[in-house]
Design a protein around this motif. Sequence first.
Motif, mmCIF file in Angstrom:
data_model
loop_
_atom_site.group_PDB
_atom_site.id
_atom_site.type_symbol
_atom_site.label_atom_id
_atom_site.label_comp_id
_atom_site.label_asym_id
_atom_site.label_seq_id
_atom_site.Cartn_x
_atom_site.Cartn_y
_atom_site.Cartn_z
ATOM 1 N N GLY A 1 0.787 -1.216 0.000
ATOM 2 C CA GLY A 1 0.000 0.000 0.000
ATOM 3 C C GLY A 1 0.823 1.271 0.000
ATOM 4 N N LYS A 2 2.106 1.177 0.350
ATOM 5 C CA LYS A 2 2.903 2.401 0.465
ATOM 6 C C LYS A 2 3.120 3.043 -0.896
ATOM 7 C CE LYS A 2 6.120 0.127 2.480
ATOM 8 N NZ LYS A 2 7.300 -0.091 3.321
ATOM 9 N N PRO A 3 3.103 4.368 -0.953
ATOM 10 C CA PRO A 3 3.307 5.044 -2.238
ATOM 11 C C PRO A 3 4.690 4.798 -2.818
ATOM 12 C CG PRO A 3 2.247 6.515 -0.673
ATOM 13 C CD PRO A 3 2.687 5.305 0.101
ATOM 14 N N LEU A 4 4.789 5.010 -4.114
ATOM 15 C CA LEU A 4 6.098 4.881 -4.763
ATOM 16 C C LEU A 4 7.066 5.943 -4.258
ATOM 17 C CD1 LEU A 4 4.948 4.267 -8.443
ATOM 18 C CD2 LEU A 4 6.020 2.590 -6.925
ATOM 19 N N VAL B 1 0.239 20.453 12.570
ATOM 20 C CA VAL B 1 -0.986 20.477 11.770
ATOM 21 C C VAL B 1 -0.700 21.042 10.385
ATOM 22 C CG1 VAL B 1 -3.243 21.578 11.523
ATOM 23 C CG2 VAL B 1 -2.582 20.571 13.710
ATOM 24 N N GLU B 2 0.095 22.086 10.328
ATOM 25 C CA GLU B 2 0.403 22.695 9.026
ATOM 26 C C GLU B 2 1.139 21.714 8.120
ATOM 27 O OE1 GLU B 2 2.599 26.663 7.140
ATOM 28 O OE2 GLU B 2 2.434 26.418 9.310
ATOM 29 N N VAL B 3 2.106 20.994 8.673
ATOM 30 C CA VAL B 3 2.859 20.030 7.865
ATOM 31 C C VAL B 3 1.970 18.855 7.476
ATOM 32 C CG1 VAL B 3 4.765 18.379 7.877
ATOM 33 C CG2 VAL B 3 5.103 20.678 8.812
ATOM 34 N N ALA B 4 1.297 18.258 8.457
ATOM 35 C CA ALA B 4 0.522 17.044 8.202
ATOM 36 C C ALA B 4 -0.602 17.291 7.205
ATOM 37 C CB ALA B 4 -0.044 16.509 9.511
ATOM 38 N N SER B 5 -1.228 18.436 7.271
ATOM 39 C CA SER B 5 -2.356 18.715 6.370
ATOM 40 C C SER B 5 -1.916 18.913 4.923
ATOM 41 C CB SER B 5 -3.114 19.954 6.857
ATOM 42 O OG SER B 5 -2.272 21.086 6.882
ATOM 43 N N SER B 6 -0.615 19.065 4.696
ATOM 44 C CA SER B 6 -0.120 19.269 3.333
ATOM 45 C C SER B 6 0.353 17.981 2.667
ATOM 46 C CB SER B 6 1.042 20.266 3.349
ATOM 47 O OG SER B 6 2.199 19.697 3.953
ATOM 48 N N MET B 7 0.313 16.869 3.388
ATOM 49 C CA MET B 7 0.850 15.612 2.867
ATOM 50 C C MET B 7 -0.241 14.810 2.173
ATOM 51 S SD MET B 7 4.064 15.578 3.565
ATOM 52 C CE MET B 7 5.236 16.444 4.649
ATOM 53 N N PRO B 8 -0.141 14.599 0.850
ATOM 54 C CA PRO B 8 -1.200 13.892 0.130
ATOM 55 C C PRO B 8 -1.220 12.393 0.427
ATOM 56 C CG PRO B 8 0.594 14.475 -1.359
ATOM 57 C CD PRO B 8 0.910 15.118 -0.054
ATOM 58 N N MET B 9 -2.416 11.878 0.641
ATOM 59 C CA MET B 9 -2.638 10.450 0.902
ATOM 60 C C MET B 9 -3.510 9.882 -0.199
ATOM 61 S SD MET B 9 -4.590 8.653 4.179
ATOM 62 C CE MET B 9 -3.191 8.752 5.304
ATOM 63 N N GLY B 10 -3.158 8.673 -0.659
ATOM 64 C CA GLY B 10 -3.978 8.036 -1.681
ATOM 65 C C GLY B 10 -3.320 6.790 -2.222
ATOM 66 N N ILE B 11 -3.761 6.356 -3.384
ATOM 67 C CA ILE B 11 -3.253 5.137 -4.022
ATOM 68 C C ILE B 11 -1.753 5.276 -4.278
ATOM 69 C CG2 ILE B 11 -3.398 3.722 -6.108
ATOM 70 C CD1 ILE B 11 -6.376 4.503 -6.226
ATOM 71 N N GLY B 12 -1.019 4.231 -3.929
ATOM 72 C CA GLY B 12 0.433 4.304 -3.980
ATOM 73 C C GLY B 12 1.023 4.523 -5.349
ATOM 74 N N LEU B 13 0.375 4.036 -6.395
ATOM 75 C CA LEU B 13 0.909 4.189 -7.748
ATOM 76 C C LEU B 13 0.717 5.590 -8.302
ATOM 77 C CD1 LEU B 13 -0.083 0.787 -9.408
ATOM 78 C CD2 LEU B 13 2.065 1.419 -8.302
ATOM 79 N N ASP B 14 -0.059 6.417 -7.609
ATOM 80 C CA ASP B 14 -0.185 7.822 -7.986
ATOM 81 C C ASP B 14 1.072 8.544 -7.520
ATOM 82 O OD1 ASP B 14 -0.706 10.579 -8.069
ATOM 83 O OD2 ASP B 14 -2.841 10.303 -7.673
ATOM 84 N N GLU B 15 1.833 9.103 -8.439
ATOM 85 C CA GLU B 15 3.132 9.702 -8.132
ATOM 86 C C GLU B 15 3.035 10.867 -7.149
ATOM 87 O OE1 GLU B 15 6.105 8.705 -9.165
ATOM 88 O OE2 GLU B 15 5.681 7.337 -10.827
ATOM 89 N N ALA B 16 1.858 11.448 -6.976
ATOM 90 C CA ALA B 16 1.724 12.617 -6.110
ATOM 91 C C ALA B 16 1.666 12.251 -4.631
ATOM 92 C CB ALA B 16 0.464 13.396 -6.481
ATOM 93 N N ASN B 17 1.316 11.020 -4.302
ATOM 94 C CA ASN B 17 1.035 10.664 -2.913
ATOM 95 C C ASN B 17 2.290 10.293 -2.138
ATOM 96 O OD1 ASN B 17 -1.771 11.038 -3.143
ATOM 97 N ND2 ASN B 17 -2.003 9.023 -4.100
ATOM 98 N N VAL B 18 2.272 10.607 -0.842
ATOM 99 C CA VAL B 18 3.373 10.207 0.046
ATOM 100 C C VAL B 18 2.868 9.445 1.262
ATOM 101 C CG1 VAL B 18 4.933 12.044 -0.679
ATOM 102 C CG2 VAL B 18 3.367 12.443 1.239
ATOM 103 N N LEU B 19 1.555 9.373 1.459
ATOM 104 C CA LEU B 19 0.938 8.548 2.491
ATOM 105 C C LEU B 19 -0.048 7.610 1.816
ATOM 106 C CD1 LEU B 19 0.132 11.256 5.205
ATOM 107 C CD2 LEU B 19 2.062 9.653 5.215
ATOM 108 N N GLY B 20 -0.123 6.381 2.316
ATOM 109 C CA GLY B 20 -1.003 5.390 1.702
ATOM 110 C C GLY B 20 -1.978 4.814 2.707
ATOM 111 N N PRO B 21 -2.622 3.701 2.367
ATOM 112 C CA PRO B 21 -3.565 3.064 3.281
ATOM 113 C C PRO B 21 -2.830 2.265 4.346
ATOM 114 C CG PRO B 21 -3.316 1.730 1.334
ATOM 115 C CD PRO B 21 -2.485 2.968 1.092
#
Length: 469
Positions: A90-93, A298-318
């Motif tokens: 599940g971890k992003p690329l 809060v400022e840092v955490a709210s800026s971190m994109p979460m989603g499907i790991g194969l999406d190059e934009a994400n850095v947090l996964g399920p």
Amino acid sequence: MPAYDSLLASITTDAVSARDVFDPATGELIGRAPLLTSAEADAAVDRAADAQAAWAALGHEERSAVLHRAADAVEAQSEALAQILSREQGKPLNGPNARFEVGACVSWLRVTADTPTPTQVVVDDGSDYAELHYRPIGVVGAITPWNWPMMIAIWQIAPALRMGNTVVAKPSEYTLLSGLALIAVLNEALPSGVLIAAPGDGGIGAGLVANAAVGKIMFTGSTATGKKIIEASAGNVTRLTLELGGNDAGIVLPDVDPEAIAEQLFWGAFINTGQTCAALKRLYVHDDVYEAVCDALVEVASSMPMGIGLDEANVLGPLQNAMQFDVVDRLVEAARRSGARVLLGGDPKRDQPGHFYPATLIADIDPTNDLVVEEQFGPVLPIVRYTDLDEAITLANGLDVGLGASVWSADRDRARDVAARIEAGTVWINSHGGVHPMIPFGGVKQSGYGLEFGVDGLKAASVPQVING
């Protein structure tokens, strides 16, 4: 055929004895992973035992060369390995995730190959002479977890092979494909029988522990399972290296610049979406800077994109599995009911696919709350306010685990004085969770025993022999 498809096809099966593997981000079926019977696992140990003498006879120089070739093979297949890892775990690329993990496998193989052999002259005084050597154990059983299924496997496999052992490796049943893919690539460079995969459920791991032909077990996982391994291995006096559960504390002193440390704090806690044994899992912050640290996080955490790991934009996964999602959800809801303040997150979208739990920060929480004293192993950080440093240190030391910890301060000397009072195998200063292939790593208390990495890791994968005279 693309490298990913080819590698995946080589490790999946249509056999009846197999486990369906699903993407934790989408629920999509990835493939079927083969499972061994107990008899097949015993046969794997026998094959490894048969191959061990010839492998040991190659000597350190040739074994090191083979490990470098194995690193070359992993590097050549790095993108395919990262994609399998991302889809199954599940971890992003991107970020400190799948590509990072595969890259760490390459680095650890190379450094382990080049680490000097730990031979030592212990006495040479003119009348007595003695040397301390480290010899192969025989067959090593490597039992790996699902959170870093490739990197932790290499942490076990590389030193064991370097010291002349053969290895039977059991990947977690939650990340079978990741373990099988890595071993398949390594075996492009290794002689037959030197490294054998033993995919299966917990019964396969229990069989490895009980098998008298296995001279050492290297295990990373829960404290509860570690205790079972200790009990089951006693009859054979099997050597053990155990890296068990942790609930790492961080102590923030009042002299910090909250904005300067916020991103390091975030990644200390949320690397691999919080699914890391030595992640920062409870943070004690002095009252003078408490609100500022909370706001910066809060400022840092709210800026971190979460989603499907194969999406190059994400850095947090399920989260990798539903079981772990339920643990995290239970602890957050208990904290909310207790009156703790939810700064961010805490409200998963249950009507969407995937085991996604949002990055969550919990403030004004009682230090005895379950979210603080239990290992949540997910993207949640409880932040405890303190005014007395001695009390914070007492709270940090108050649990029965001690894998890692951290101290955050503008005064490094003061931070080191505090670190010396913390009961943990590693205490980081102004960072948390970073590991290095030459810096020993291991836990205290119920976080296990034995050291990994560097010269100490080579010693742990061998047996000492003194030649006197």
